[in-house]
Write an enzyme that holds these catalytic residues in place. Structure first.
Site, PDB file in Angstrom:
ATOM      1  N   GLU A   1     -11.625   3.141  19.136  1.00 47.63           N
ATOM      2  CA  GLU A   1     -12.177   1.797  18.986  1.00 47.63           C
ATOM      3  C   GLU A   1     -11.426   1.080  17.863  1.00 47.63           C
ATOM      4  O   GLU A   1     -11.431   1.552  16.710  1.00 47.63           O
ATOM      5  CB  GLU A   1     -13.668   1.895  18.643  1.00 47.63           C
ATOM      6  CG  GLU A   1     -14.403   0.582  18.747  1.00 47.63           C
ATOM      7  CD  GLU A   1     -15.793   0.685  18.127  1.00 47.63           C
ATOM      8  OE1 GLU A   1     -16.312  -0.348  17.705  1.00 47.63           O
ATOM      9  OE2 GLU A   1     -16.330   1.813  18.046  1.00 47.63           O
ATOM     10  N   LEU A   2     -10.765  -0.023  18.142  1.00 46.95           N
ATOM     11  CA  LEU A   2      -9.929  -0.726  17.165  1.00 46.95           C
ATOM     12  C   LEU A   2     -10.750  -1.106  15.926  1.00 46.95           C
ATOM     13  O   LEU A   2     -11.773  -1.780  16.048  1.00 46.95           O
ATOM     14  CB  LEU A   2      -9.340  -1.993  17.811  1.00 46.95           C
ATOM     15  CG  LEU A   2      -8.371  -2.788  16.935  1.00 46.95           C
ATOM     16  CD1 LEU A   2      -7.103  -2.013  16.665  1.00 46.95           C
ATOM     17  CD2 LEU A   2      -8.057  -4.122  17.579  1.00 46.95           C
ATOM     18  N   ASP A   3     -10.302  -0.661  14.756  1.00 49.02           N
ATOM     19  CA  ASP A   3     -11.001  -0.916  13.489  1.00 49.02           C
ATOM     20  C   ASP A   3     -12.443  -0.420  13.533  1.00 49.02           C
ATOM     21  O   ASP A   3     -13.297  -0.913  12.788  1.00 49.02           O
ATOM     22  CB  ASP A   3     -10.977  -2.414  13.128  1.00 49.02           C
ATOM     23  CG  ASP A   3      -9.561  -2.949  12.967  1.00 49.02           C
ATOM     24  OD1 ASP A   3      -8.690  -2.180  12.526  1.00 49.02           O
ATOM     25  OD2 ASP A   3      -9.330  -4.126  13.295  1.00 49.02           O
TER      26      ASP A   3
ATOM     27  N   ARG B   1       3.765  -0.221  25.956  1.00 50.66           N
ATOM     28  CA  ARG B   1       3.070   0.359  24.812  1.00 50.66           C
ATOM     29  C   ARG B   1       3.105   1.886  24.880  1.00 50.66           C
ATOM     30  O   ARG B   1       3.274   2.572  23.870  1.00 50.66           O
ATOM     31  CB  ARG B   1       1.624  -0.140  24.822  1.00 50.66           C
ATOM     32  CG  ARG B   1       0.960  -0.187  23.484  1.00 50.66           C
ATOM     33  CD  ARG B   1      -0.422  -0.782  23.579  1.00 50.66           C
ATOM     34  NE  ARG B   1      -0.438  -2.235  23.564  1.00 50.66           N
ATOM     35  CZ  ARG B   1      -0.233  -2.990  22.499  1.00 50.66           C
ATOM     36  NH1 ARG B   1       0.037  -2.439  21.334  1.00 50.66           N
ATOM     37  NH2 ARG B   1      -0.284  -4.306  22.575  1.00 50.66           N
TER      38      ARG B   1
ATOM     39  N   ASN C   1       0.834  -1.210   0.000  1.00 53.02           N
ATOM     40  CA  ASN C   1       0.000   0.000   0.000  1.00 53.02           C
ATOM     41  C   ASN C   1       0.866   1.256   0.000  1.00 53.02           C
ATOM     42  O   ASN C   1       0.539   2.244  -0.678  1.00 53.02           O
ATOM     43  CB  ASN C   1      -0.951   0.006   1.200  1.00 53.02           C
ATOM     44  CG  ASN C   1      -2.168  -0.854   0.945  1.00 53.02           C
ATOM     45  OD1 ASN C   1      -3.066  -0.460   0.202  1.00 53.02           O
ATOM     46  ND2 ASN C   1      -2.188  -2.044   1.526  1.00 53.02           N
TER      47      ASN C   1
ATOM     48  N   HIS D   1      -8.215  -1.248   6.282  1.00 58.62           N
ATOM     49  CA  HIS D   1      -8.501  -2.523   6.941  1.00 58.62           C
ATOM     50  C   HIS D   1      -9.138  -3.480   5.932  1.00 58.62           C
ATOM     51  O   HIS D   1     -10.085  -3.109   5.241  1.00 58.62           O
ATOM     52  CB  HIS D   1      -9.442  -2.304   8.133  1.00 58.62           C
ATOM     53  CG  HIS D   1      -9.742  -3.578   8.860  1.00 58.62           C
ATOM     54  ND1 HIS D   1      -8.850  -4.149   9.746  1.00 58.62           N
ATOM     55  CD2 HIS D   1     -10.797  -4.425   8.787  1.00 58.62           C
ATOM     56  CE1 HIS D   1      -9.373  -5.289  10.202  1.00 58.62           C
ATOM     57  NE2 HIS D   1     -10.551  -5.480   9.636  1.00 58.62           N
TER      58      HIS D   1
ATOM     59  N   ASN E   1      -6.576   4.732   8.291  1.00 60.04           N
ATOM     60  CA  ASN E   1      -6.127   3.342   8.295  1.00 60.04           C
ATOM     61  C   ASN E   1      -6.827   2.610   7.163  1.00 60.04           C
ATOM     62  O   ASN E   1      -7.905   3.005   6.726  1.00 60.04           O
ATOM     63  CB  ASN E   1      -6.482   2.677   9.635  1.00 60.04           C
ATOM     64  CG  ASN E   1      -5.975   1.244   9.723  1.00 60.04           C
ATOM     65  OD1 ASN E   1      -4.852   0.943   9.298  1.00 60.04           O
ATOM     66  ND2 ASN E   1      -6.799   0.349  10.265  1.00 60.04           N
TER      67      ASN E   1
ATOM     68  N   SER F   1     -11.823  -1.467   3.607  1.00 59.69           N
ATOM     69  CA  SER F   1     -12.328  -0.169   4.061  1.00 59.69           C
ATOM     70  C   SER F   1     -11.166   0.759   4.403  1.00 59.69           C
ATOM     71  O   SER F   1     -10.190   0.331   5.018  1.00 59.69           O
ATOM     72  CB  SER F   1     -13.174  -0.326   5.340  1.00 59.69           C
ATOM     73  OG  SER F   1     -14.190  -1.297   5.191  1.00 59.69           O
TER      74      SER F   1
END
Ligand code: GAR
Length: 210
Positions: free
Chosen positions: A143-145, A65, A14, A109, A107, A136
């Site tokens: 919120e993840l994805d 993290r 990408n 996904h 992002n 997408s």
């Protein structure tokens, strides 16, 4: 010229699509740095070959993290980006990181969100026997994805499809739609407002444009 920082973890196909768009003057901005949490990511070579600064920031060298994300924020901000692009960046981000770049971080996904958040999307879609799958592009939220979707591309799933063939089909669509979404943002056409994403001032549908 608007500035873009791209985060990767792997092959960077990408990233390559974005580099190619830039070389045709179709990105609407300049990729000023590529950062990988894996030092051996092939995408770092793609960046160097294109004359783009390539930075390895191995997450294993940080105790937590939070420490890693803090270091990552510093490297990103040194490059003063208008947009942060996650392109196969396989790390879960801290709330602090997401808040810092909220509304200016995209992002990609490999599913038709909200279906198949998380990992192994192609295998799960196949196992469910769905007839349609896809990809997408979305703004990143805590919120993840789960952030607001900008654009999707769908592919048909046939009985002959394997995880590999499905991944290839979906990736070919990824390489088409990601540069377009990035360009919309960099040209100021795509924004994330309080009511969600708008393109040319018009609110996008809940699952983005298809
Ligand atoms: C892409 O297919 C992207 O959709 C996926 O990783 C791949 C990276 O490929 N992203 C995710 O799974 C995010 N959770 P690339 O390095 O060749 O661009």
């Amino acid at each position: 010229t608007p500035r873009v920082v791209v985060l990767i973890s792997g092959s960077g196909s990408n990233l390559q699509a974005l580099i190619d768009a830039q070389s045709y003057d179709e990105l609407g901005g300049e990729i000023v740095a590529v950062i990988s949490n894996k030092a051996d990511a092939y995408g770092l070579k793609r960046a160097r070959d294109a004359g783009i600064e390539a930075v390895a920031l191995p997450h294993r060298e940080y105790d937590s993290r939070e420490a890693f994300d803090g270091a990552l924020i510093k490297v990103i901000e040194r490059h003063e980006p208008d947009l942060v692009v996650l392109a196969g960046f396989m790390r879960i981000l801290t709330p602090r990181f997401v808040q810092r770049f909220y509304g200016r971080m995209l992002n990609i996904h490999p599913s038709l969100l909200p279906a198949y958040q998380g990992l192994h999307t192609h295998a799960r879609a196949l196992a469910d026997g769905v007839s349609e799958h896809g990809v997408s592009v979305h703004f990143v939220s805590e919120e993840l994805d789960g952030g607001p979707v900008v654009v999707q591309a769908a592919v048909d799933v046939t009985p002959e499809d394997t995880e590999d063939s499905l991944q290839q089909k979906v990736q070919s669509r990824e390489h088409l739609i990601y540069p377009i979404a990035v360009r919309w943002f960099l040209e100021g056409r795509l924004t994330l407002g309080a009511q969600g994403p708008t393109l040319d001032g018009t609110p996008l549908p809940p699952q983005g444009l298809r």
